[in-house]
Each structure stands twice: as structure tokens, then as C-alpha cells.
Design a protein around this motif. Sequence first.
Motif, PDB file in Angstrom:
ATOM      1  N   ASP A 112       0.722  -1.224   0.036  1.00 12.23           N
ATOM      2  CA  ASP A 112      -0.094   0.022  -0.049  1.00 12.23           C
ATOM      3  C   ASP A 112       0.890   1.295   0.083  1.00 12.23           C
ATOM      4  O   ASP A 112       0.334   2.383  -0.095  1.00 12.23           O
ATOM      5  N   SER A 113       2.169   1.258  -0.083  1.00 13.17           N
ATOM      6  CA  SER A 113       2.825   2.431   0.139  1.00 13.17           C
ATOM      7  C   SER A 113       3.796   2.572  -1.241  1.00 13.17           C
ATOM      8  O   SER A 113       3.893   1.588  -1.964  1.00 13.17           O
ATOM      9  N   GLN A 114       4.353   3.706  -1.291  1.00  8.67           N
ATOM     10  CA  GLN A 114       5.134   4.163  -2.486  1.00  8.67           C
ATOM     11  C   GLN A 114       6.539   3.976  -2.087  1.00  8.67           C
ATOM     12  O   GLN A 114       6.978   3.969  -0.744  1.00  8.67           O
ATOM     13  N   PRO A 115       7.186   3.517  -3.158  1.00  6.95           N
ATOM     14  CA  PRO A 115       8.968   3.659  -2.797  1.00  6.95           C
ATOM     15  C   PRO A 115       9.344   4.700  -2.065  1.00  6.95           C
ATOM     16  O   PRO A 115       8.865   5.914  -2.264  1.00  6.95           O
ATOM     17  N   GLY A 116      10.223   4.676  -1.238  1.00  9.01           N
ATOM     18  CA  GLY A 116      10.853   5.621  -0.284  1.00  9.01           C
ATOM     19  C   GLY A 116      10.327   5.567   1.204  1.00  9.01           C
ATOM     20  O   GLY A 116      10.868   5.997   2.045  1.00  9.01           O
ATOM     21  N   ALA A 117       9.210   4.495   1.226  1.00  8.13           N
ATOM     22  CA  ALA A 117       8.836   4.087   2.758  1.00  8.13           C
ATOM     23  C   ALA A 117       9.248   2.758   3.155  1.00  8.13           C
ATOM     24  O   ALA A 117       8.617   2.217   3.731  1.00  8.13           O
ATOM     25  N   GLU A 118      10.437   2.167   2.660  1.00  3.92           N
ATOM     26  CA  GLU A 118      11.041   0.923   3.017  1.00  3.92           C
ATOM     27  C   GLU A 118      11.176   0.640   4.427  1.00  3.92           C
ATOM     28  O   GLU A 118      11.494   1.947   5.033  1.00  3.92           O
ATOM     29  N   LEU A 119      11.052  -0.431   5.004  1.00  2.00           N
ATOM     30  CA  LEU A 119      11.476  -0.968   6.038  1.00  2.00           C
ATOM     31  C   LEU A 119      12.808  -1.691   6.088  1.00  2.00           C
ATOM     32  O   LEU A 119      13.109  -2.059   4.812  1.00  2.00           O
ATOM     33  N   TYR A 120      13.696  -1.397   6.871  1.00  2.00           N
ATOM     34  CA  TYR A 120      15.031  -2.173   6.685  1.00  2.00           C
ATOM     35  C   TYR A 120      15.239  -2.886   8.282  1.00  2.00           C
ATOM     36  O   TYR A 120      15.088  -2.503   9.056  1.00  2.00           O
ATOM     37  N   GLU A 121      15.814  -4.258   7.700  1.00  2.00           N
ATOM     38  CA  GLU A 121      15.998  -4.974   8.953  1.00  2.00           C
ATOM     39  C   GLU A 121      17.392  -4.321   9.614  1.00  2.00           C
ATOM     40  O   GLU A 121      18.462  -4.364   8.864  1.00  2.00           O
ATOM     41  N   VAL A 122      17.531  -4.093  10.843  1.00  3.03           N
ATOM     42  CA  VAL A 122      18.642  -3.238  11.261  1.00  3.03           C
ATOM     43  C   VAL A 122      19.325  -4.095  12.692  1.00  3.03           C
ATOM     44  O   VAL A 122      20.373  -3.873  12.975  1.00  3.03           O
ATOM     45  N   ASP A 123      18.556  -5.280  13.122  1.00  5.44           N
ATOM     46  CA  ASP A 123      19.212  -6.068  13.913  1.00  5.44           C
ATOM     47  C   ASP A 123      18.544  -7.397  13.898  1.00  5.44           C
ATOM     48  O   ASP A 123      17.331  -7.467  13.685  1.00  5.44           O
ATOM     49  N   SER A 124      19.206  -8.355  14.368  1.00  6.10           N
ATOM     50  CA  SER A 124      18.671  -9.616  14.193  1.00  6.10           C
ATOM     51  C   SER A 124      19.324 -10.292  15.310  1.00  6.10           C
ATOM     52  O   SER A 124      20.537 -10.245  15.750  1.00  6.10           O
ATOM     53  N   THR A 125      18.415 -11.266  16.013  1.00  4.03           N
ATOM     54  CA  THR A 125      18.791 -12.025  17.436  1.00  4.03           C
ATOM     55  C   THR A 125      18.289 -13.116  17.449  1.00  4.03           C
ATOM     56  O   THR A 125      17.016 -13.370  16.895  1.00  4.03           O
ATOM     57  N   ASP A 126      18.693 -14.162  18.366  1.00  2.51           N
ATOM     58  CA  ASP A 126      18.250 -15.494  18.471  1.00  2.51           C
ATOM     59  C   ASP A 126      17.125 -15.332  19.615  1.00  2.51           C
ATOM     60  O   ASP A 126      16.676 -16.230  20.244  1.00  2.51           O
ATOM     61  N   LYS A 127      17.352 -14.369  20.489  1.00  3.38           N
ATOM     62  CA  LYS A 127      16.419 -14.157  21.704  1.00  3.38           C
ATOM     63  C   LYS A 127      15.040 -13.712  21.400  1.00  3.38           C
ATOM     64  O   LYS A 127      14.689 -12.816  20.445  1.00  3.38           O
ATOM     65  N   PRO A 128      14.076 -14.419  22.203  1.00  6.63           N
ATOM     66  CA  PRO A 128      12.737 -13.963  22.122  1.00  6.63           C
ATOM     67  C   PRO A 128      12.422 -12.792  22.647  1.00  6.63           C
ATOM     68  O   PRO A 128      13.152 -11.931  23.215  1.00  6.63           O
ATOM     69  N   LEU A 129      11.082 -12.335  21.964  1.00  6.40           N
ATOM     70  CA  LEU A 129      10.926 -10.855  22.620  1.00  6.40           C
ATOM     71  C   LEU A 129      10.407 -11.024  23.987  1.00  6.40           C
ATOM     72  O   LEU A 129       9.711 -12.052  24.340  1.00  6.40           O
ATOM     73  N   ALA A 130      10.386  -9.890  24.713  1.00  6.37           N
ATOM     74  CA  ALA A 130       9.953  -9.947  26.322  1.00  6.37           C
ATOM     75  C   ALA A 130       8.282  -9.722  26.109  1.00  6.37           C
ATOM     76  O   ALA A 130       7.651  -8.589  25.750  1.00  6.37           O
ATOM     77  N   CYS A 131       7.674 -10.845  26.192  1.00  8.61           N
ATOM     78  CA  CYS A 131       6.152 -10.721  26.133  1.00  8.61           C
ATOM     79  C   CYS A 131       5.437 -11.383  27.358  1.00  8.61           C
ATOM     80  O   CYS A 131       5.490 -12.673  27.268  1.00  8.61           O
ATOM     81  N   PRO A 132       5.127 -10.570  28.380  1.00  5.88           N
ATOM     82  CA  PRO A 132       4.574 -11.027  29.334  1.00  5.88           C
ATOM     83  C   PRO A 132       3.155 -11.772  29.013  1.00  5.88           C
ATOM     84  O   PRO A 132       2.596 -11.287  28.084  1.00  5.88           O
ATOM     85  N   GLY A 133       2.904 -12.928  29.849  1.00  4.79           N
ATOM     86  CA  GLY A 133       1.602 -13.443  29.461  1.00  4.79           C
ATOM     87  C   GLY A 133       0.284 -12.451  29.770  1.00  4.79           C
ATOM     88  O   GLY A 133       0.564 -11.643  30.557  1.00  4.79           O
ATOM     89  N   PRO A 134      -0.808 -13.036  29.687  1.00 10.64           N
ATOM     90  CA  PRO A 134      -1.965 -12.152  30.111  1.00 10.64           C
ATOM     91  C   PRO A 134      -2.236 -12.271  31.574  1.00 10.64           C
ATOM     92  O   PRO A 134      -1.889 -13.364  32.225  1.00 10.64           O
ATOM     93  N   ASP A 135      -2.514 -11.295  31.977  1.00 17.32           N
ATOM     94  CA  ASP A 135      -2.836 -10.951  33.437  1.00 17.32           C
ATOM     95  C   ASP A 135      -2.008 -11.256  34.371  1.00 17.32           C
ATOM     96  O   ASP A 135      -2.234 -11.564  35.299  1.00 17.32           O
ATOM     97  N   VAL A 136      -0.698 -10.923  33.829  1.00 21.96           N
ATOM     98  CA  VAL A 136       0.311 -10.930  34.743  1.00 21.96           C
ATOM     99  C   VAL A 136       0.054  -9.958  35.935  1.00 21.96           C
ATOM    100  O   VAL A 136      -0.019  -8.753  35.530  1.00 21.96           O
ATOM    101  N   GLY A 137       0.331 -10.219  37.095  1.00 23.59           N
ATOM    102  CA  GLY A 137       0.453  -9.335  38.212  1.00 23.59           C
ATOM    103  C   GLY A 137      -1.019  -9.170  38.681  1.00 23.59           C
ATOM    104  O   GLY A 137      -1.261  -8.452  39.455  1.00 23.59           O
ATOM    105  N   VAL A 138      -1.904  -9.770  38.197  1.00 21.64           N
ATOM    106  CA  VAL A 138      -3.689  -9.563  38.450  1.00 21.64           C
ATOM    107  C   VAL A 138      -3.767 -10.643  39.666  1.00 21.64           C
ATOM    108  O   VAL A 138      -3.469 -11.620  39.787  1.00 21.64           O
TER     109      VAL A 138
END
Length: 138
Positions: A112-138
Motif C-alpha cells: 500500500d506504500s510508494q517507494p521511499g517508505a521501505e523498512l530495513y532490518e537493522v538487527d537480528s537476534t536469536d533471543k525471544p521478545l519479552a512478552c508477558p503473559g495475559p493477566d500478569v500481576g493480577v
Amino acid sequence: MRFVPHGRAACLCLAVLATTASASAQTPLAAEEFEAHVTGKTLTYSQFGTLFGIEEYLPGRQVRWSVAENQCQYGSWYPQGSAICFVYEYDPTPHCWTFWMEGGALAALSVDSQPGAELYEVDSTDKPLACPGPDVGV
């Protein structure tokens, strides 16, 4: 209005056309090539020189996407023609991108975009995202 000599105007026009054509001239990755590059990795993307987001690519074409620390959306990706489309748990609207390799890293442009609005991979890791589970701390 400023006068530009014919020769210089032609050079400016060619430069604009070359920049516009550069993204469309790239060979899109096939789904299998994309999958081989991303599975098991967490990639950081930038756009216009700033952070766009981080995506963790899980087995089975599953993903975790984050634009803010500890806030993740879960989804999946699938091929559609020469594009790779993503759908997420809270937004079933497909977000489709054309991916290609540039200097050993991914580059992408939304269908849906015109050239000039590209995304670029700037980092790569094998580590997972820090994604807390639902209702953490409830």
C-alpha cells in the motif's frame, strides 16, 4: 521558480526515477526464502531512520510483533502472490509486504506504500521478545 538548464533537469529526472524504481526493481523473496531467513529469529526494523518495530518469527509461520516494550501482538504470516501478508489477533486485516534482500538483510515495502517508505532490518537476534503473559500481576 528557479531555472534549471536542460542537461541538469534531465539528470535530476533520471535520479528521481532511479530512486523510485529501486524498490520495485528488487527481486521479491519467495515464501520459502523468507521463511528460511526469519524463522527462529527476532528482527528489528527501522523506517525513515527510526524504530518501526520488532518481530519474532516462530515455527509454523507464527509471529510476535511489538512496537512498545513488553507489549506484543500475536499473529501469523502467509504468502500471497509475491507478497508476504501478516494478520494479528486484534486486527484480522492483512498487512502485506514485498520483501527482498539488500546487503544480507531484509528490506520491505508495504503493498500500500510508494517507494521511499521501505523498512530495513537493522538487527537480528536469536533471543525471544519479552512478552508477558495475559493477566500478569493480577
